[in-house]
Write an enzyme that holds these catalytic residues in place. Structure first.
Site, mmCIF file in Angstrom:
data_model
loop_
_atom_site.group_PDB
_atom_site.id
_atom_site.type_symbol
_atom_site.label_atom_id
_atom_site.label_comp_id
_atom_site.label_asym_id
_atom_site.label_seq_id
_atom_site.Cartn_x
_atom_site.Cartn_y
_atom_site.Cartn_z
ATOM 1 N N GLY A 1 0.619 -1.383 0.358
ATOM 2 C CA GLY A 1 0.231 0.240 -0.072
ATOM 3 C C GLY A 1 1.093 1.144 -0.171
ATOM 4 O O GLY A 1 2.049 1.140 -1.097
ATOM 5 N N SER A 2 0.310 2.795 0.402
ATOM 6 C CA SER A 2 0.735 3.749 0.748
ATOM 7 C C SER A 2 2.418 3.658 1.240
ATOM 8 O O SER A 2 3.421 4.247 0.923
ATOM 9 C CB SER A 2 0.261 4.453 1.355
ATOM 10 O OG SER A 2 -0.931 4.752 0.491
ATOM 11 N N THR A 3 3.017 2.527 2.463
ATOM 12 C CA THR A 3 4.089 3.000 2.397
ATOM 13 C C THR A 3 4.961 2.797 1.106
ATOM 14 O O THR A 3 6.525 3.185 1.855
ATOM 15 C CB THR A 3 4.537 1.192 3.781
ATOM 16 O OG1 THR A 3 4.246 0.516 3.423
ATOM 17 C CG2 THR A 3 3.794 1.361 4.923
ATOM 18 N N LYS B 1 5.305 4.545 -1.426
ATOM 19 C CA LYS B 1 5.557 5.239 -1.593
ATOM 20 C C LYS B 1 6.894 5.827 -1.022
ATOM 21 O O LYS B 1 7.052 7.227 -1.467
ATOM 22 C CB LYS B 1 4.395 6.375 -1.185
ATOM 23 C CG LYS B 1 3.002 6.627 -1.990
ATOM 24 C CD LYS B 1 1.787 7.432 -1.802
ATOM 25 C CE LYS B 1 0.742 6.553 -2.040
ATOM 26 N NZ LYS B 1 -0.409 7.651 -1.010
#
Length: 485
Positions: free
Chosen positions: A218-220, A222
């Site tokens: 997920g957004s980790t 990013k």
């Protein structure tokens, strides 16, 4: 008359030769394989006839051998069993050494490792019963306890590292199990216990922190995309990105929305720093397309993706997809499509940022001591790779601090301490379920602990449990326990 006798003599000689060859083959070539057969009861009893080394956390044995009056001689005991089960593994007469240190360091614990040769020779001359060596772990019991208690039985995992050395301070996989049920000498009960654990749909025997079915980050992820952007030299924290309410995936009519359908910026031009702070999906999908799959894969590998690691338990390598199309590249920018990670790998990303861009090789065994408590081996910290420059690491740290101060990760904040972090909510399957993530480090200005936490979706249909809601408080508990080390 002599001819038949000569022929008989030749046959007898050939038979003796065949017998000698087969005996030699069995005794010298097949001996080790025959000895290690699972059903070789004599070998199993011999293995149990020695004092197996202890596994120690902060000087306290969490796995130890205890003498018995039955034919097996010794039994393995596990204290604080479920808290350390995935670290210790189990040692069973029926099932052997189970996943964990019991298997990964079996030769050392059993006393058969080459490093213990001189001890074995000394024991032979002095008549001392053979025994194994002890392992002193890097685990901080306070951080381990905080992680397990904060997970509270939810499916998931938590890992903590010392970013300066790579030492593993905590490794928790949930649900856990009691290894004592598998080390028992009540063999029928052992069989029942193993069958129950093996058939449990929650898979308590799997160490989710380093293996099993890997997670979408997920957004980790990013953080990796932002690192690649900064390292390219084409972007800085103030660079403006394309970030509207939705982003149409290249070559398709599919629209990717932001969380809650919100805009990332009134002008649809959020900066890189702002995109990290609020975890903007559309800007990172666009940015991933601008950077390209090769740059993202290379940056991932510099953080440790694809590495065959052993801590000493084997770690399943994390991966970036081989040949994604443009739409899939965009999805990798938010940690979706086929990006897959272990919680250990995500902790390594934060630890590298905390350590000025240097990824340290993770390890869980600090020292190995023989039966006389003499140190026969000690792990020295070792750099695995240089992921990013110190300047990039500093920029990423500042962005992660803003996430916790005023972004999506405020639930990880601690009074009087600067915390750096990144949240993530990773969809998986086809029904919209999502795992909650948090990764980060503290204190942000002098890091002592880096963590990664994943909480698996409680339902098949996502119920609003973002990483900032379910994972960040667990990380906070770990920071509170370990940031003052």
């Amino acid at each position: 008359m002599n001819t038949p006798i000569r022929r008989l003599a030749v046959v007898v000689m050939l038979m003796f030769t065949a017998l000698l060859l087969s005996t030699t083959w069995i005794q010298f070539v097949q001996a080790e394989d025959l000895r290690d057969l699972p059903g070789n009861r004599r070998t199993l009893i011999e293995t149990y006839s020695r004092d197996r080394g202890a596994i120690l956390v902060d000087g306290t044995a969490v796995a130890r051998s205890e003498r018995t009056d039955d034919e097996l001689g010794w039994i393995r005991r596990y204290d604080q069993a479920s808290r350390y089960a995935h670290l210790t593994g189990y040692f069973s007469f029926t099932y052997g050494a189970g996943p964990g240190l019991e298997r990964a360091a079996n030769a050392v614990l059993a006393g058969t490792d080459d490093s213990l040769f001189y001890q074995r020779v000394s024991d032979l001359f002095t008549g001392t019963p053979p025994s194994g060596a002890s392992l002193e772990l890097t685990i901080d019991p306070a951080v381990q306890a905080a992680a397990q208690e904060a997970l509270g039985g939810r499916r998931g995992a938590a890992v903590a590292l010392d970013p300066r050395t790579g030492a593993i301070l905590a490794m928790v996989s949930s649900p856990s199990y009691d290894p004592n049920g598998l080390s028992s000498h009540q063999l029928a009960a052992v069989d029942r216990t193993f069958a129950e654990l093996d058939e449990d749909p929650d898979r308590p025997l799997v160490n989710r922190a380093i293996g099993g079915d890997l997670y979408p980050p997920g957004s980790t992820y990013k953080l990796v995309v932002a690192a690649a952007a900064l390292e390219s030299g084409d972007y800085d924290p103030d660079s403006e990105l394309e970030g509207g309410r939705t982003y149409t995936l290249p070559g398709s009519s599919t629209s990717l929305p932001n969380f809650g359908g919100a805009a990332c910026d009134p002008e649809d031009r959020p900066t890189l720093a702002e995109s990290v702070r609020i975890s903007c999906n559309t800007s990172f999908a666009w940015l991933a397309g601008e950077l390209g799959a090769d740059a993202l894969r290379e940056q991932s590998e510099e953080f440790g993706f694809g590495q065959e690691l052993a801590v000493p338990m084997p770690v399943t390598p994390s991966s970036y997809p081989e040949s994604p199309d443009p739409a899939q590249v965009a999805l990798t920018g938010i940690g979706q499509h086929e990006v897959r990670v272990t919680p250990l790998q995500v902790a390594m990303i934060s630890a590298a940022i905390a350590n000025g861009g240097s990824v340290m090789t993770p390890y869980v065994v600090q020292t190995v001591r023989d039966s006389d408590l003499e140190v026969i081996d000690e792990t020295d910290p070792r750099e695995l790779s240089r992921a990013v420059s110190p300047a990039t690491a500093e920029a990423l740290r500042d962005m992660m601090v803003s996430v916790v101060e005023s972004g999506s990760g405020t639930a990880a904040a601690l009074p009087g301490m600067s915390v750096a972090g990144k949240t993530g909510t990773a969809e998986y399957g086809t029904q919209g379920a999502a795992h909650g993530w948090f990764t980060g480090f503290a204190p942000a200005d002098d890091p002592r602990i880096a963590v990664a936490v994943v909480v698996e979706s409680a339902t098949d249909d996502w119920s609003g449990e973002t990483g900032g809601v379910v994972a960040a408080p667990i990380a906070r508990a770990m920071f509170e326990a370990g940031a003052q080390r």
